[in-house]
Scaffold this active site. Sequence first.
Site, short mmCIF file in Angstrom:
data_model
loop_
_atom_site.label_atom_id
_atom_site.label_comp_id
_atom_site.label_asym_id
_atom_site.label_seq_id
_atom_site.Cartn_x
_atom_site.Cartn_y
_atom_site.Cartn_z
NE ARG A 1 7.92 -9.28 4.63
CZ ARG A 1 6.51 -9.45 4.00
NH1 ARG A 1 6.24 -9.04 2.60
NH2 ARG A 1 5.51 -9.59 5.05
CB CYS B 1 -6.86 -6.44 -1.35
SG CYS B 1 -5.04 -6.61 -0.76
CB CYS C 1 -1.28 -7.56 -7.03
SG CYS C 1 -2.94 -7.40 -6.60
CE LYS D 1 3.45 -5.18 4.08
NZ LYS D 1 2.77 -5.73 3.04
CB CYS E 1 1.11 -6.24 -3.74
SG CYS E 1 0.88 -7.11 -2.13
CE LYS F 1 6.87 -4.22 1.65
NZ LYS F 1 5.72 -4.24 0.54
CB CYS G 1 -3.94 -12.87 -3.35
SG CYS G 1 -3.70 -12.06 -1.95
NE ARG H 1 6.61 -12.52 -2.23
CZ ARG H 1 5.84 -11.94 -1.11
NH1 ARG H 1 6.14 -11.33 0.03
NH2 ARG H 1 4.45 -11.85 -1.66
#
Length: 644
Positions: free
Chosen positions: A142, A494, A449, A226, A498, A228, A455, A73
């Site tokens: 991120r 899931c 996603c 994480k 995302c 953001k 994934c 990524r």
Amino acid sequence: MVQTPIQTKVSKVEKLKDRSNYLREPLLSELKEGTTHFSEDAIQILKFHGSYQQDNRDNRAKGQEKDYQMMLRTRSPGGLVPPELFLALDRLSEEYGNHTLRITTRQGFQIHGILKKNLQEVIKSILDNMGSTLSACGDVNRNIMSPPAPFKNKPEYQYAFEYANNIADLLNPQSGVYYEIWLDGEKAISAEEAPEVKAARQSQGNGMIVENTLEPIYGEHYLPRKFKICVTVPGDNSIDVYTHDISLVVMTNKKGELQGFNVMAGGGLGRTHNKEETFARISDELGYVDKADVYDLVKAIVATQRDYGDRTNRRHARMKYLIHDWGVAKFKAKVESYFGQELKPFKKLPEWQYQDFLGWYEQGDGKWFFGIGVENGRIKDEGAFQLKSALREIVQQLNIPMRLSPNHNVILCEIDPEQKETIENILQNRGIETDPSAIEPLTRYSMACPALPTCGLAVTESERALPGITDRIRALLNKLGMADEHFVMRMTGCPNGCARPYMAELGFVGSAPGKYQIWLGGTPNQTQLAQPYEQKMSVEELENFFEPIFVFFQQNRQSQESFGSFCSRVGFAAIRNFSENYTIGSYMDTDTTTKRKFRKNQRRVSVPDEVFPKLKEIAEKEGRPMNQIIADALSEYFTKKKEA
């Protein structure tokens, strides 16, 4: 010196970060081994370098090793991708990847299908072409988002991009390990950091800096989870402003001069099924900060999360849980103690509006930009649809940059007026729709996603399933006399969210193979959190499930009311009550006395044995469930019967 509160019991990942020597090991050692995959410990460290290890579940075979591959990524603040970087990514995806590129919902690119033995070569090539993957994943800040529109005559848009880029630099890991591993210690050629960013990184504050460490902002253990951030302008909600740990809103005076930023904090969408202590949350207004102090304020918020975020339970480690547990007032007070001053009151803002910037726009400097809709963010060549080749041809011929949008579309920038026709011709010759009004609205305002097959977290399909589900919902709406209706629809395989399904008017969240949790009640401008309506809806039951909901909406909506706003207003109890007493197909029946109660256990219908093989063959050929074919046939029969 910072006094980090001691947590006596920490998670496995925290222990791993502690012994990793600033994210070196065991990744560095395992890169030198001739294996096809990394160990679980190395995988956790690999994330900080911008990569996830995956395996292609479509290729799993009993008794054979998994089809291991890496997803890589990019770090692209504000979604900016220079022409040389796009051409490098395009080439790398062909030589080392699965021949596609995937635009993320955070304005970066992903390459799937890279083998472990080629990972170093791919990252080195990205760095050599003005790109990076550093901190695109992992327990750090991120990729920072900002509106993708490159308006030159709207200074607030330029400020949003500038500060997104500067804050990304400010919060970049500083140890140098990334370049040691992927470039053998050589620093990559990149744009020089702004002087104010360098100064801000060392600004002490009241405990914001961790002394005697290579990571003055993060410390040796980085963040608990994480993080953001987004920077946007008043009214522009192209970046889902309520979903970030920190959201900054550019505030200018009447002359267009930057004055400061409104600050919001505490958003986040990841959750876990059947774990009610995990939940999606939208951010709170925190206050206003002058432009001279914005970097220190960002550091103060990061330091608060660094020192007080939960390092014992990763499901409870995002900053949203810290704010939820403490309350906004306590959190704000702690941030101000690091910051060294009080925040000013939050300034009034206009209503938020979603914009996708598809089609042609003047930049304001004599040049143009052009937004191209990319279904589910997948840039590929498939039959007559040749988007990947079209973008390659445009960038090679015209040498123009692009911006990636938060709804995974492409914005081509810096286009001279005489180049417009060339771009249109290339796209149309490659089978790409250039008129945004011609795109099916359900598709235009949807996201999914990647999910299966790559994934590792996915429990069911998303990217591969959504186009078919969109077609089925459109067919159902048309059948109900709602051909002009559309809404924001998002899907994930899931519950991690995302594609931000929890802000959609209609959200699909994978809960089991072929089944989805259904979320309703978001708004078209993404300002309200949706709520879970159904836990496990089978895709086989899609038409029967949604027909009563859409009919109820059609019969009871207020003037110009959106689907999500309607669901929120009337409440789920009313929707369920209507659905339970609704007869499938009765939207055509004006005689209410013939309606019977509709229950979940009354949805099946038997067919003669000799008919079943033919029914199955047609279902497979047309890609439709058998019960949908039966329902359509019965509807047609009843219509003809009524007309006779």
